[in-house]
Design an enzyme around this catalytic site. Structure first.
Site: not given
Length: 603
Positions: A244, A317
Site C-alpha cells: 500500500d 500500489e
C-alpha cells in the site's frame, strides 16, 4: 489507499506523465508478449491468475454486527471458486483503531477483533487452499497507527526506538514567537503533514491521517522490523502482498543544518489544505523507495527457495508517473514487483473521474500507455477499480459495464477485479452524516464529495434479502445500495443474460492458450470502435470489437486495422449486441449497436 479521486490525474500531469498518444493505426506488441517468460509455452501461476480484491469490512458479515469479517469470507469461498478466482487480496485486517479503516495498524502481527482472530485467519488459509485459492495480504509499509507500541516507545525515546519515526523540532517564528512545523509538507487527508507531540516535544511526520505516523525507512531497525512482518505472514501461508501507498516510504534527506525543503506550489488548486496544492517532489517517488521494493522481492524469492511452493508475489500500489512506476518491475540485475499496479484505466481517459464519453482513441491511448512503456520480459496487469475509486459502472457508464469486463479479460496479462464489479455494482451517494472515510470527514459538508471513497465501499450485494444478504443486523457500517433488489449475486446467477454470467464466461475464455500466450494487436477504428486481436501459431485467433459510444456504426473494416483475415464467428457478446453466439461476422463490413461488444473466433 492513498489516491484521492479529485486530483490524481492533475498530479500525474504535474509530475510529467508521458502517455503515448492513441493511434488509428494498429499497434503490435508481439515482441513484448513473447518476452514475457523464458519460453513461449509457459506462464507462472500469477501471470494467468484471476485476482480479486476483497474489502473485508464490506464483503460478508458472519456474526450480525453489520461489519464484514473473516468467517464471512470463509463462507463465500465457494462463490469465489465458482466465478473462477485463483487469488484474492484482502484490504487490511490487522489490529487497528480504524481511523483509516485498517490502514492505521496498531499491531502488524495480529487480527482486528471486528474481523476475527488469528485462528480464523489460519482457517481461511486452509479453506482457501482446499479450493486452490491463494490469499494475498495488504501490507502497509509507510506508517503505523499512533497506538502502535513502536510509536509509543518512540515518543518516550526508548532505546532502539528513538528514530523509528520521522521526528523534528520544528522552528520558532522570529516575528510571532510561535512554534511552526519543519516544512510546508501536506498530508493526503488535508492539512499539515506535521503534528506536534507534547510528550516528546517534537513534530512527527504523517503523510496520511494524524493517527498514521510515518515510519523512518532510513533506520535499518525499521527495515528489519518490516521484513519480520512479511516473514511472519509468509509463515502463516500467504501467497504474497499488495504493498500500500509505496511511493511515500522515503522522504528527501534534510540539509546539513537539519532543514527539510518546502515543496513548490502545483498551481492546480488554490486550497492550501488540499494535498494537490503542492508538487510532492521531496516526499514521494524517491529512488530509495524502488530499491526497498527490490529488497522485499529478494526476501520473498529467498523464502520460496528455502520453503518451496509457488512463487510469492508483490503487487505495488502507485499512482505515480509511468516512468517511475515502471522502475518497480526491476532491471537487468535486480527483480522487483511482479505487478506494479496499472491504474491507467483509472487515471487515463478524459483526465477526470468521469469517462462516460471516452472515445475509441482514448481507450487505445490508455492501453498503449502501458504496453509500450512496460520493460521487455515483464507482464502487464489491468486494474479497472478498487476500494479507493468510483466503481467502473459509475465512471465509464452502466452501459459499458460488460464492455469493460470484456476488455479487461481480453487484454494480455493479469486481470484484477474489485469485489462487486463482476455484478455491475455501482456507487451509492453517501450523505455527510453517513460518511466514514477520513478523506471525506477531514473536509466539510460542502466539499466532502470531492474526496470521499465511501460510495465504492458499500456492502456486497449477495441477494434480494434484507441488507442484500450481507448482514442480519438492522444496520450496516455503510448504507447498502437500494439497487441490490435486482443487482445481486443470487439473481445474476439465475440468468444467462447477466453481468455475472458473462464474467464467468470471460474467466473461462482467459484459459485459452491464445489469450494466455498470444500476441496482441490493437487499434481504434473511427471514433467508436476499439479492436484487439490475440493470435498464437497453431491456435484459433480471437478478435474483440467494441463500440464504446452511444451511436451505432456500420460498414467498418476491422480486418485491415488489426491485420485479421479469414472467417469469424461470435464467441461471446454483451446484451447490447443484437446478435447470437455462433453468428458469422465479416470483419471487412462490420456493424455494431451502441455499446455493443463482440469477441470473435476464427473458423
Amino acid at each position: 489507499m492513498a489516491c484521492l479521486n479529485n486530483f490524481i490525474v492533475a498530479v500525474l500531469l504535474l509530475l510529467g506523465l508521458r502517455c503515448a498518444l492513441g493511434r488509428a493505426a494498429a499497434v503490435d506488441v508481439d515482441d513484448l508478449e513473447r518476452a514475457a517468460t523464458s519460453t513461449d509455452t509457459t506462464r507462472d501461476w500469477w501471470q494467468v491468475a484471476q485476482f480479486y480484491q476483497i474489502y473485508p469490512r464490506s464483503y460478508k458479515d458472519s456474526n450480525g454486527d453489520g461489519i464484514g469479517d473473516l468467517q464471512g469470507i470463509i463462507s463465500k469461498l465457494d462463490y469465489l471458486k465458482e466465478i473462477g478466482v485463483t487469488a484474492t487480496w484482502l484490504s487490511p485486517i490487522y489490529k487497528s483503531p480504524m481511523a483509516d479503516f485498517g490502514y492505521d495498524i496498531s499491531d502488524f502481527y495480529d487480527i482486528q477483533d471486528e474481523y476475527g482472530t488469528l485462528a480464523d485467519f489460519d482457517e481461511l488459509i486452509v479453506e482457501a487452499n482446499r479450493r486452490n485459492i491463494k490469499i494475498i495480504l495488504d501490507f502497509v509499509p509507510n506508517h503505523s497507527s499512533d497506538e502502535n507500541v513502536w510509536f509509543q516507545r518512540s515518543v518516550r525515546r526508548e532505546k532502539g526506538y528513538e528514530d523509528y519515526y520521522m521526528w523534528h523540532d520544528g522552528y520558532t517564528n522570529a516575528t510571532t514567537g510561535a512554534r511552526e512545523p519543519p516544512s510546508n509538507w501536506l498530508q493526503a487527508f488535508r492539512g499539515s503533514a506535521w503534528e506536534w507531540n507534547e510528550e516528546r516535544q517534537q513534530y512527527y511526520l504523517h503523510q496520511f491521517a494524524v493517527k498514521q505516523p510515518d515510519l523512518n525507512y532510513r533506520n535499518p531497525a525499521v527495515v528489519a522490523q518490516m521484513k519480520r512482518v512479511l516473514t511472519y505472514w509468509l509463515d502463516r501461508g500467504v501467497a504474497g502482498f499488495r504493498m500500500d501507498a509505496v511511493p511515500w516510504c522515503f522522504e528527501v534527506l534534510p540539509d546539513a543544518e537539519g532543514r527539510y525543503p518546502d515543496e513548490p506550489l502545483s498551481g492546480y488548486t488554490d486550497d492550501p489544505d488540499e494535498s494537490a496544492y503542492l508538487k510532492h517532489i521531496y516526499t514521494q517517488d524517491l529512488r530509495e523507495t524502488v530499491e526497498m521494493v527490490f529488497q522485499w522481492r529478494t526476501l520473498l524469492d529467498d523464502y520460496q527457495r528455502v520453503h518451496g511452493g509457488d512463487t510469492r508475489v508483490i503487487m505495488v500500489e502507485t499512482y505515480s508517473g509511468l516512468d517511475y512506476v515502471m522502475q518497480f518491475y526491476g532491471n537487468r540485475t535486480t527483480k522487483g514487483a511482479q505487478m506494479p499496479f496499472n491504474f491507467q484505466f483509472i487515471t487515463g481517459g478524459n483526465g477526470d473521474k468521469n469517462n462516460t464519453r471516452l472515445n475509441a482513441a482514448g481507450f487505445v491511448k490508455i492501453i498503449n500507455s502501458w504496453l509500450t512503456q512496460m520493460p521487455a520480459g515483464q507482464t502487464a496487469n489491468w486494474v479497472m477499480g478498487n476500494h479507493d475509486q468510483r466503481r467502473v459502472g459509475s465512471r465509464y457508464g452502466e452501459n459499458r459495464i460488460d464492455l469493460m469486463n470484456m476488455l479487461q479479460m481480453f487484454l494480455p496479462g493479469v486481470s484484477i477485479t474489485y469485489q462487486g464489479e463482476e455484478l455491475g455494482m455501482t456507487d451509492l451517494d453517501i450523505s455527510w452524516e453517513d460518511s466514514r472515510d477520513p478523506a471525506a470527514c477531514n473536509s466539510n459538508s460542502q466539499i466532502y464529495e470531492q474526496f470521499t471513497r465511501d460510495p465504492a465501499r458499500t456492502p456486497f450485494q449477495w441477494s434480494d434479502e434484507d441488507n442484500a444478504g450481507f448482514s442480519t443486523n438492522a444496520t450496516t457500517w455503510l448504507p447498502i445500495n437500494p439497487n441490490y433488489v435486482t443487482v445481486n449475486a443470487k439473481a445474476e446467477n439465475a440468468t444467462s443474460a447477466s453481468h455475472l454470467s458473462l464474467y464467468k464466461q470471460l474467466v473461462e475464455l482467459r484459459k485459452l492458450k491464445t489469450l494466455q500466450l498470444g500476441a496482441t494487436r490493437y487499434a481504434s477504428v473511427g471514433d467508436n470502435v476499439v479492436a484487439i486481436k490475440r493470435s498464437l501459431s497453431g491456435q484459433a485467433t480471437y478478435v474483440l470489437v467494441a463500440n464504446v459510444l452511444d451511436t451505432a456504426v456500420s460498414g467498418l473494416d476491422i480486418s485491415s486495422a488489426v491485420h485479421a483475415t479469414g472467417s469469424y464467428k461470435i464467441k461471446l457478446l454483451n446484451p447490447q449486441a443484437k446478435a447470437t453466439v455462433g453468428d458469422a461476422v465479416s470483419l471487412s463490413n462490420l456493424s455494431l449497436e451502441p455499446y455493443a461488444a463482440l469477441i470473435l473466433e476464427s473458423v
